[in-house]
Design an enzyme around this catalytic site. Structure first.
Site, short mmCIF file in Angstrom:
data_model
loop_
_atom_site.label_atom_id
_atom_site.label_comp_id
_atom_site.label_asym_id
_atom_site.label_seq_id
_atom_site.Cartn_x
_atom_site.Cartn_y
_atom_site.Cartn_z
N ASP A 161 -61.26 -20.64 -15.15
CA ASP A 161 -61.38 -21.64 -16.22
C ASP A 161 -62.50 -21.27 -17.19
O ASP A 161 -63.33 -20.40 -16.91
CB ASP A 161 -61.65 -23.01 -15.60
CG ASP A 161 -61.53 -24.16 -16.60
OD1 ASP A 161 -60.90 -23.98 -17.66
OD2 ASP A 161 -62.06 -25.25 -16.31
N GLU B 166 -62.55 -18.88 -22.53
CA GLU B 166 -62.24 -18.54 -23.93
C GLU B 166 -63.33 -17.66 -24.55
O GLU B 166 -62.98 -16.84 -25.40
CB GLU B 166 -62.07 -19.83 -24.74
CG GLU B 166 -60.86 -20.65 -24.35
CD GLU B 166 -60.96 -21.29 -22.98
OE1 GLU B 166 -62.09 -21.65 -22.57
OE2 GLU B 166 -59.93 -21.41 -22.31
N ASP C 240 -55.50 -28.35 -21.08
CA ASP C 240 -55.71 -29.80 -21.04
C ASP C 240 -54.73 -30.58 -21.91
O ASP C 240 -55.07 -31.03 -23.00
CB ASP C 240 -57.14 -30.14 -21.46
CG ASP C 240 -58.17 -29.49 -20.54
OD1 ASP C 240 -57.77 -29.00 -19.46
OD2 ASP C 240 -59.36 -29.47 -20.91
O1 MIG Z 1 -64.74 -28.83 -19.45
O2 MIG Z 1 -63.28 -28.03 -14.36
O3 MIG Z 1 -58.91 -27.12 -18.30
O4 MIG Z 1 -58.28 -28.16 -15.78
O5 MIG Z 1 -60.19 -29.80 -14.56
C1 MIG Z 1 -63.68 -29.11 -18.58
C2 MIG Z 1 -63.00 -29.22 -15.02
C3 MIG Z 1 -63.55 -28.03 -17.55
C4 MIG Z 1 -61.20 -27.69 -17.96
C5 MIG Z 1 -59.90 -27.36 -17.32
C6 MIG Z 1 -59.49 -28.48 -16.39
C7 MIG Z 1 -60.56 -28.71 -15.37
C8 MIG Z 1 -61.89 -29.01 -16.05
N1 MIG Z 1 -62.24 -27.92 -16.96
#
Ligand code: MIG
Length: 658
Positions: free
Chosen positions: A307, A310, A415
Site C-alpha cells: 500500500d 504512489e 479506495d
Molecule cells: O491512508 O492502511 O487503500 O485499503 O485500508 C490510508 C489503511 C491507508 C489505504 C488503502 C486502504 C487501507 C488504508 N490505506
C-alpha cells in the site's frame, strides 16, 4: 505488427520484454509535435471506440474525457477524478482504423480522449523522452493480444487466492481477528483469507508485528491456518525513521533510501510519522527491501498487499515550513481562506521534486520516474519470493502500478466508496485492466469509504464472485461490513458459496489466460466484432471463453436489461442451491434477478464445470465436477495451486456435458 518509435533518451522502465520493430520517422496513425515536450494527436471517427488505460475512471470506452496518468492516492473516485493510483499508458483506437498505442514514459502523461475536441485524441507529456509502440492488427482484440506478448506474462497467484477474503481497516487485536474468523467459520460462511491492515504492525513499522498483541506471531499464523484461513499482512512504502529499528538503520547505513538534492535522506510523513522511502529503483536497494519480506514468510505468511506506494505523502518538513510561511503571509495580506489549509496532493505541492533515485540510468529526480515507484516496490517483493522459494507461489498485490508490474503481482483498485456506481466502475475496469496485463485484480467489495448497505454488498458480491481477487474491505470507522453482520445471513452464505462452486472454472480460465497472454474479461465487441450493438455495451463483459456476466448495479432493481449477441443459456444460482437454466434468443431481454441470486450466461455450444459446496479452496472437491450449459466439452486446467509446474500436460483434462 509492433513498431517502436523512439524519441529522445527514454528511461528504461522495463515495462517491455517482448520484441518489436524499430521504426523511422513518425507513426502514420497520428501527428507528433515536439515543440513543448511531447504530443501525439490523431482524429477519431464518429464511431471509433477507445479502449484501454487499465486502472482509470469512467467507462470501457474511454472517449469523452481526459485522464492524467500520474499515480495518486485518491480517496474519492467521483466522476470528475482524472488520476487514480496507476499509470497504464496503453490505448486502442478501434473503428475506422484500428491501432494500439503504448507510451512507455515513467512520469505524468495526459490522455485527452475527445475531451478538448470530441473528435481528437491527444496524448501529451512534459519531456520528449519516450518509446511509443504502435500496434496494428486485425481488430482491437488482436492488438491487445500483441501488446500482452510485448509486455510479458501475467503474475500467477496461489490457488487459495481464488477464495474469498475479509478485510477491514481497524482490525487490531488477536481477538479482532479471531472474532472475524468465528463470524465466518461458526456461520459456515466460506473464507480463505483474513487481511491484516496497518494496525498489526508495531508503530506502523514495516516487517514488524505488534509484540503485545501477537507475542508469538508464527503460532497465531498457524492457529488461523488450522482454521483454513491465511493471514495477509499489508506492507507500506515508507520505512519509519526510528533509531534501533533494523530496517531503518540498515537502509541508512547502506544508502538505500531516496535522497534529497543535498544527499541527506528524504523525509516524508506517512502513517508511522517520519519515514524514508526505500529506493526500489536501485536494483541493490530493491533486493535489500524485498529480502525483508522473508521476516514474515518465515513466520508462515504466504501473501501480502503493498500500500501507499504512489508513493503517498501526508506532508514533508519542507512543506510544513512552506505552508507556515504562506499562511503567515496570507494572514498579513488578508488573503487567507480556509482552503489554504486544505490537504493538497503531494504532486501539486511539489513533494515529488524534493527527492532522487539512484537508478540504472543514473540519478533521477522522483517526478521524472514517479509512475515506477509502486511497480518497483512490488517487484522487490516478487523478485524476493523467487529467491525465498523459487518453485512456490505467493499472493501479492499492490495499490500503485505501471505496466510491467503485472509480471510480479496483481492490484486492487484502491479506495472506492459504498456507491452503486462503483459496482459498474468495478466491472468496466476489469476488462481495461486485463488489456494491460493485470489479471489478478478486484475492487473493495461493499465499498471502502462510506457505509455499505445489505443490498449493495449482496449485489457487489454477485459481481465479486467472478473477479479473481474477491475481497470485502472497508475503511476505518465505517459500518460493519462482514457478511455475518446483516440479517438473513443465508443469502450471503449462498452468494459466497457460488464463488466456491465456480473456482475450478475461474482458476482454469485464469491460468489459460495467464499462460497464453490472453484476457479473462473482454468487452463484448472483442468476441462479436461483427455485431454493431456489442461495441455499445458498457455493463456486461465476456468472462473466459464460455461465459458472459451482467451484474445488477442499481438499488431496488429486481432485475436488469441485458443484450445477447447470440443465443445463450441464462443461469441463475438460486438460494436453494438449485440452478435455473433458460435458453434466451439473441437480442435484448429483461431478466429478473433477486437480491440473493447470482446470474451468468453461457455462450451457445459451451459448458462449464461446477464444484460442490466448500468453505475453503483447499477443501474443494475438484475431482467430482458437474457440467452446466450446452452439450459438449470443456478443457479444464488444474494443478496443485502451490507450485509452478504450469507446463505439465497432466494439468489439462477434458470434461463432457451430455
Ligand atoms: O491512508 O492502511 O487503500 O485499503 O485500508 C490510508 C489503511 C491507508 C489505504 C488503502 C486502504 C487501507 C488504508 N490505506
Amino acid at each position: 505488427m509492433i513498431q517502436k518509435y523512439t524519441y529522445g533518451a527514454p528511461f528504461p522502465t522495463e515495462a517491455v520484454i517482448g520484441a518489436s520493430t524499430p521504426a523511422q520517422g513518425d507513426p502514420a496513425c497520428g501527428e507528433i509535435s515536439l515543440e513543448d515536450g511531447f504530443r501525439f494527436t490523431c482524429r477519431l471517427a464518429p464511431d471509433d471506440v477507445v479502449y484501454g488505460l487499465g486502472e482509470a475512471n469512467r467507462g470501457l470506452n474511454k472517449r469523452g474525457y481526459r485522464y492524467v496518468n500520474s499515480c495518486t492516492d485518491e480517496t474519492t473516485h467521483s466522476e470528475s477524478v482524472v488520476s487514480l493510483y496507476a499509470a497504464h499508458n496503453f490505448v486502442v483506437v478501434a473503428g475506422k482504423e484500428t491501432f494500439g498505442l503504448f507510451f512507455d514514459y515513467p512520469a505524468r502523461i495526459l490522455f485527452d480522449v475527445g475531451y478538448t475536441r470530441m473528435d481528437t485524441l491527444t496524448v501529451a507529456c512534459g519531456h520528449a523522452d519516450l518509446d511509443l509502440y504502435v500496434i496494428t492488427g486485425e481488430g482491437p482484440y488482436d492488438v491487445v493480444r500483441q501488446f500482452r506478448k510485448l509486455t510479458g506474462p501475467s503474475y500467477i497467484p496461489p490457488k487459495f487466492a481464488f477464495g474469498f477474503g475479509q478485510s477491514r481497516w481497524g482490525y487490531k487485536t488477536r481477538e479482532d481477528f479471531r472474532g472475524v474468523a468465528d463470524g465466518y467459520r461458526n456461520n459456515n460462511l466460506p473464507l480463505d483469507m483474513l487481511y491484516m491492515d496497518i494496525d498489526y504492525m508495531q508503530d506502523y513499522k514495516d516487517f514488524t508485528v505488534n509484540g503485545e498483541e501477537f507475542p508469538d506471531f508464527p503460532a497465531f499464523v498457524a492457529e488461523m491456518k488450522r482454521r483454513g484461513i491465511r493471514l495477509i499482512p499489508i506492507i507500506d512504502a515508507g520505512v519509519k525513521v526510528e533509531a534501533g529499528y533494523p530496517v531503518y538503520e540498515e537502509g541508512v547505513a547502506k544508502g538505500y533510501f531516496c535522497k534529497r538534492a543535498d544527499g541527506s535522506n528524504f523525509v516524508a510523513a506517512v502513517w508511522p510519522g517520519d519515514t524514508h522511502f526505500p529506493d526500489v529503483l536501485n536494483p541493490e536497494a530493491r533486493a535489500w527491501f524485498g529480502g525483508k519480506y522473508k521476516i514474515l514468510t518465515d513466520a508462515g505468511i504466504e501473501g501480502f498487499w503493498n500500500d501507499m506506494n504512489e508513493p503517498s505523502i501526508f506532508y514533508t518538513p519542507e512543506l510544513t515550513a512552506q505552508t507556515r510561511e504562506n499562511l503567515e503571509k496570507a494572514f498579513q495580506d488578508g488573503t487567507y481562506t480556509p482552503n489554504m489549509l486544505h490537504k493538497q496532493k503531494p504532486e501539486a505541492r511539489g513533494d515529488y521534486e524534493l527527492f532522487y533515485h539512484n537508478t540504472i540510468a543514473g540519478t533521477k529526480r522522483h517526478d521524472e520516474v514517479h509512475n515506477l515507484y509502486g511497480f518497483n516496490m512490488t517487484r522487490a517483493a516478487g523478485e524476493a519470493f523467487s529467491r525465498i522459494d523459487p518453485n512456490r507461489r505467493f499472493l501479492l498485490f499492490s495499490r500503485s502500478s505501471y505496466i510491467g508490474m503485472h509480471r510480479y503481482g496483481g492490484i486492487w483498485t484502491g479506495d472506492n466508496c459504498s456507491w452503486w456506481s462503483h459496482i459498474l466502475l468495478n466491472l468496466q475496469m476489469m476488462a481495461s485492466l486485463n488489456m494491460c496485463g493485470f489479471l489478478y485484480t478486484g475492487a473493495d467489495l461493499g465499498g471502502f469509504g462510506g457505509d455499505t448497505t445489505r443490498d449493495l454488498l449482496l449485489r457487489w458480491l454477485a459481481l465479486g464472485v467472478f473477479t479473481p481477487l474477491m475481497r470485502n474491505h472497508t475503511a476505518l470507522n465505517t459500518r460493519n461490513q462482514e457478511c455475518y453482520q446483516f440479517e438473513d445471513m443465508d443469502d450471503f452464505r449462498h452468494v459466497l458459496g457460488v464463488r466456491y462452486r465456480l473456482v475450478p472454472y475461474l482458476y482454469s480460465e485464469y491460468m489459460k489466460a495467464a499462460l497464453n497472454d490472453d484476457l479473462i474479461f473482454k468487452p463484448l465487441s472483442f468476441v462479436y466484432p461483427e455485431d454493431k450493438m456489442s461495441a455499445q455495451v458498457e455493463d456486461q463483459l465476456m468472462l473466459g471463453s464460455e461465459v458472459m456476466i451482467a451484474p445488477v448495479y442499481t438499488q431496488n432493481a429486481k432485475g436488469r436489461y441485458v443484450y445477447l449477441p447470440e443465443e445463450m443459456q441464462f443461469i441463475k444460482f438460486l438460494p436453494c442451491g438449485e440452478l435455473r437454466c433458460e435458453i434466451l434468443a439473441p437480442g435484448h431481454h429483461y431478466v429478473e434477478i433477486a437480491l440473493n441470486e447470482v446470474p451468468l450466461f453461457i455462450r451457445k455450444g459451451k459448458c462449464i464445470p461446477l464444484a460442490g459446496p466448500a468453505e475453503t479452496v483447499d477443501s474443494l472437491d475438484t475431482e467430482h465436477l458437474t457440467m452446466v450449459g450446452y452439450p459438449g466439452g470443456y478443457e479444464l486446467y488444474d494443478d496443485d495451486g502451490v507450485h509452478k509446474d504450469y507446463g505439465n500436460p497432466k494439468n489439462y483434462r477434458t470434461l463432457r456435458k451430455d
